[in-house]
Design a protein around this motif. Structure first.
Motif, PDB file in Angstrom:
ATOM      1  N   CYS A 247       0.812  -1.222   0.000  1.00 52.50           N
ATOM      2  CA  CYS A 247       0.000   0.000   0.000  1.00 52.50           C
ATOM      3  C   CYS A 247       0.846   1.273   0.000  1.00 52.50           C
ATOM      4  O   CYS A 247       0.322   2.362  -0.204  1.00 52.50           O
ATOM      5  N   GLY A 248       2.149   1.145   0.221  1.00 54.44           N
ATOM      6  CA  GLY A 248       3.044   2.296   0.197  1.00 54.44           C
ATOM      7  C   GLY A 248       3.201   3.017   1.529  1.00 54.44           C
ATOM      8  O   GLY A 248       3.963   3.971   1.619  1.00 54.44           O
ATOM      9  N   ASP A 249       2.514   2.572   2.575  1.00 56.77           N
ATOM     10  CA  ASP A 249       2.618   3.241   3.874  1.00 56.77           C
ATOM     11  C   ASP A 249       3.956   2.998   4.569  1.00 56.77           C
ATOM     12  O   ASP A 249       4.439   3.848   5.299  1.00 56.77           O
TER      13      ASP A 249
ATOM     14  N   THR B 174      13.813 -14.713  14.311  1.00 57.27           N
ATOM     15  CA  THR B 174      13.799 -13.529  13.463  1.00 57.27           C
ATOM     16  C   THR B 174      12.684 -12.599  13.909  1.00 57.27           C
ATOM     17  O   THR B 174      11.628 -13.051  14.323  1.00 57.27           O
ATOM     18  N   THR B 175      12.918 -11.298  13.789  1.00 56.16           N
ATOM     19  CA  THR B 175      11.867 -10.311  14.007  1.00 56.16           C
ATOM     20  C   THR B 175      11.489  -9.739  12.651  1.00 56.16           C
ATOM     21  O   THR B 175      12.330  -9.148  11.973  1.00 56.16           O
ATOM     22  N   PHE B 176      10.248  -9.944  12.250  1.00 59.94           N
ATOM     23  CA  PHE B 176       9.747  -9.448  10.973  1.00 59.94           C
ATOM     24  C   PHE B 176       9.068  -8.102  11.187  1.00 59.94           C
ATOM     25  O   PHE B 176       8.281  -7.938  12.117  1.00 59.94           O
ATOM     26  N   HIS B 177       9.361  -7.149  10.311  1.00 64.30           N
ATOM     27  CA  HIS B 177       8.750  -5.816  10.350  1.00 64.30           C
ATOM     28  C   HIS B 177       7.832  -5.721   9.132  1.00 64.30           C
ATOM     29  O   HIS B 177       8.280  -5.874   7.996  1.00 64.30           O
ATOM     30  N   PHE B 178       6.544  -5.479   9.392  1.00 65.35           N
ATOM     31  CA  PHE B 178       5.573  -5.487   8.316  1.00 65.35           C
ATOM     32  C   PHE B 178       4.614  -4.312   8.452  1.00 65.35           C
ATOM     33  O   PHE B 178       4.515  -3.678   9.505  1.00 65.35           O
ATOM     34  N   CYS B 179       3.914  -4.031   7.380  1.00 68.89           N
ATOM     35  CA  CYS B 179       2.942  -2.941   7.369  1.00 68.89           C
ATOM     36  C   CYS B 179       1.654  -3.401   8.049  1.00 68.89           C
ATOM     37  O   CYS B 179       1.075  -4.411   7.637  1.00 68.89           O
TER      38      CYS B 179
ATOM     39  N   GLY C 198      -0.189  -5.629   5.454  1.00 68.37           N
ATOM     40  CA  GLY C 198       0.379  -6.907   5.871  1.00 68.37           C
ATOM     41  C   GLY C 198       1.669  -7.305   5.193  1.00 68.37           C
ATOM     42  O   GLY C 198       2.228  -8.361   5.499  1.00 68.37           O
ATOM     43  N   SER C 199       2.202  -6.503   4.279  1.00 67.23           N
ATOM     44  CA  SER C 199       3.446  -6.854   3.584  1.00 67.23           C
ATOM     45  C   SER C 199       4.633  -6.845   4.533  1.00 67.23           C
ATOM     46  O   SER C 199       4.864  -5.861   5.223  1.00 67.23           O
TER      47      SER C 199
ATOM     48  N   CYS D 202       9.748  -6.181  -2.579  1.00 72.00           N
ATOM     49  CA  CYS D 202       9.377  -4.817  -2.158  1.00 72.00           C
ATOM     50  C   CYS D 202      10.163  -3.756  -2.911  1.00 72.00           C
ATOM     51  O   CYS D 202       9.897  -2.564  -2.762  1.00 72.00           O
ATOM     52  N   PHE D 203      11.137  -4.164  -3.715  1.00 71.55           N
ATOM     53  CA  PHE D 203      11.892  -3.230  -4.545  1.00 71.55           C
ATOM     54  C   PHE D 203      11.277  -3.204  -5.937  1.00 71.55           C
ATOM     55  O   PHE D 203      11.178  -4.241  -6.586  1.00 71.55           O
TER      56      PHE D 203
END
Length: 136
Positions: free
Chosen positions: A13-15, A71-76, A80-81, A100-101
């Motif tokens: 979503c670009g956030d 692992t620590t995942f960082h997501f929107c 949810g990405s 994501c690129f």
């Protein structure tokens, strides 16, 4: 004088955005079941950087710690990405989701790991080293 390459990784979503300066340490494709579930695809692509290469972040990331705690995942939190993650065993590296690129100059994967979980129709490009598990 050479300019430093800057790439931006964004969620769907670009956030949530992360700006990364310089070339990645490595690009790796992974066929493990965790990457399959995280991406919803048959394999994931991780672009590895040093944390100091992440020069900016916009948006607020939510985090997820899988039960194994590795692992620590960082997501929107909106779409949810998963955008980036930090392996607990390596504090000087971050992984950024290759998808994501939106940058066709991103280097191709240099290896394929956890091929013991690879779907039979997924083929690594010719000459790309494969590993049945984690590389040594």
């Amino acid at each position: 004088m050479n300019e430093v390459v800057t790439r931006e990784a964004t969620c769907a979503c670009g956030d949530l955005r992360a700006t990364l300066a310089g070339e990645p340490l490595m690009v790796s494709s992974c066929c493990c079941t965790r990457c399959q579930r995280r991406t919803g695809a048959f394999f994931g692509v991780t672009v590895y950087y040093r944390p100091r290469q992440m020069t900016a972040q916009s948006g607020t990331a939510a985090t997820f710690h899988p039960p194994d705690g590795s692992t620590t995942f960082h997501f929107c939190p909106r779409c949810g990405s998963s955008v980036w993650w930090v392996p607990e065993e390596e504090d000087d590296v971050i992984g950024v989701a290759g998808g994501c690129f939106a940058d066709t100059s991103l280097p191709a994967p240099q290896r394929m790991v956890w091929t013991e979980h690879r779907h039979p129709y997924v083929r690594p490009p010719p000459g790309v080293p494969t590993f049945t598990g984690a590389p040594d």
